[in-house]
Design an enzyme around this catalytic site. Sequence first.
Site, PDB file in Angstrom:
ATOM      1  N   ASN A  32       0.812  -1.224   0.000  1.00 41.27           N
ATOM      2  CA  ASN A  32       0.000   0.000   0.000  1.00 41.27           C
ATOM      3  C   ASN A  32       0.843   1.271   0.000  1.00 41.27           C
ATOM      4  OD1 ASN A  32       0.974   0.171   2.616  1.00 41.27           O
ATOM      5  ND2 ASN A  32      -1.030   0.253   3.612  1.00 41.27           N
ATOM      6  N   ASP A  58      -4.481  -1.803   0.378  1.00 43.02           N
ATOM      7  CA  ASP A  58      -4.232  -2.064   1.795  1.00 43.02           C
ATOM      8  C   ASP A  58      -4.901  -3.378   2.192  1.00 43.02           C
ATOM      9  OD1 ASP A  58      -4.198  -1.994   4.654  1.00 43.02           O
ATOM     10  OD2 ASP A  58      -3.960   0.191   4.561  1.00 43.02           O
ATOM     11  N   SER A 125      10.017 -12.141  14.318  1.00 41.55           N
ATOM     12  CA  SER A 125      11.062 -11.305  14.896  1.00 41.55           C
ATOM     13  C   SER A 125      11.611 -11.907  16.179  1.00 41.55           C
ATOM     14  CB  SER A 125      10.483  -9.919  15.192  1.00 41.55           C
ATOM     15  OG  SER A 125      11.356  -9.164  16.005  1.00 41.55           O
ATOM     16  N   TYR A 150       4.565  -3.956  19.239  1.00 39.29           N
ATOM     17  CA  TYR A 150       5.095  -4.558  18.007  1.00 39.29           C
ATOM     18  C   TYR A 150       5.479  -6.011  18.248  1.00 39.29           C
ATOM     19  CZ  TYR A 150       8.621  -6.076  14.706  1.00 39.29           C
ATOM     20  OH  TYR A 150       9.354  -6.832  13.823  1.00 39.29           O
ATOM     21  N   LYS A 154       3.834  -9.887  16.817  1.00 41.72           N
ATOM     22  CA  LYS A 154       4.554 -11.020  16.233  1.00 41.72           C
ATOM     23  C   LYS A 154       4.252 -12.310  17.001  1.00 41.72           C
ATOM     24  CE  LYS A 154       6.418  -8.826  12.844  1.00 41.72           C
ATOM     25  NZ  LYS A 154       5.900  -9.065  11.476  1.00 41.72           N
ATOM     26  N   ASN A 200      15.229   2.908  12.869  1.00 39.87           N
ATOM     27  CA  ASN A 200      16.280   1.902  13.004  1.00 39.87           C
ATOM     28  C   ASN A 200      17.664   2.553  12.987  1.00 39.87           C
ATOM     29  OD1 ASN A 200      14.343  -0.120  13.063  1.00 39.87           O
ATOM     30  ND2 ASN A 200      14.410  -0.432  10.855  1.00 39.87           N
ATOM     31  N   ARG A 232      23.017  -6.216  19.538  1.00 39.79           N
ATOM     32  CA  ARG A 232      22.076  -6.826  18.596  1.00 39.79           C
ATOM     33  C   ARG A 232      22.844  -7.657  17.567  1.00 39.79           C
ATOM     34  NH1 ARG A 232      19.440  -5.283  22.091  1.00 39.79           N
ATOM     35  NH2 ARG A 232      17.635  -3.888  22.108  1.00 39.79           N
ATOM     36  N   ARG A 296      15.666   3.868  25.762  1.00 34.55           N
ATOM     37  CA  ARG A 296      14.398   3.906  25.040  1.00 34.55           C
ATOM     38  C   ARG A 296      13.494   2.777  25.545  1.00 34.55           C
ATOM     39  NH1 ARG A 296      14.908   3.237  18.655  1.00 34.55           N
ATOM     40  NH2 ARG A 296      15.835   1.281  19.384  1.00 34.55           N
TER      41      ARG A 296
END
Length: 338
Positions: A32, A58, A125, A150, A154, A200, A232, A296
Amino acid sequence: MKILVTGGLGFIGSHTVVELQQKKFEVIIIDNLSNSSIDVLDGITKITGKTPEFHNFDLRDKEKTNAFFNNHQDISGIIHFAASKAVGESVVNPLLYYENNINTLVYLLQAQTQLPQANFIFSSSCTVYGEADELPITEDAPVKQAESPYGNTKQIGEEIILDTTKTKSNFKAIALRYFNPIGAHESAEIGELPIGTPQNLVPYITQTAAGIREELSIFGDDYPTADGTCIRDYIHVVDLAKAHVVALERQLQGNCKSNFEVFNLGTGKGSSVKEVVETFERVTNQKLPHKIVSRREGDVVAAYANTQKAKNELGWETKLTLDDALKSAWKWQLKLQS
């Protein structure tokens, strides 16, 4: 064989479309354009010499989704990327994430499981593991209460898929839990293209080095790690894209050990935020202005993959390095500004 790639003009989706087309799959994209650009289609075409079929709508629109499948009964598999994906944004706007990431998955599965052949690859993820008890993280690690909406989408997504495999014998699914995709195609024809302020690390780094951002903010240097910054597992997006093709071929060739399988996709090595900054400066000869700010919300201390299962079962492992990824990301950034 026809393969549907949802979110196929996004960062990981576009690189996966390239790998699919280079393996002679016929690709159909639904996107979309909420977090991508139609220009990516040109990049895919330049790399592969073929323009995939593209549909701009969408997936939250159930009517359009059903109409699409009514006209495409011969799809052999779906690779599902289309989802909102920023941890920080999900904390601020959780309902958007639940609507966009869960509703679209349900509508897709309702439509796909009516097809004769239903192979499904889910873009999952490592966030499903939360703050892992042991490192590196194996697929058997407990799925913990999510640190962000988020991550929760997942987890819920995987549960929905697992439940569906129990009721639909023709439905096979693989959840690919990836760690931190970075980099760009070596041609610099496609790469990460964040809309607005990047969420990111690496696109923020490249935009800062290019002068678009004033300086990079490092979220906390008081974590219990060697240099105080989060760790990470940064995987080159091209390696990641190739894994999706391998997983799909596993399904199409009938090699799955069960109707629902899970694989970690990472390098098996953790790098701290400071290490990534220093590596970028070294491989590009760019000085990167940065500052330390407060932690964060939603960030875990460290996460990196045990990749043994993917290596043993899929015959896949990463080939490209952090150096390769950061060089390609910088090359892509320069191309965007040329």
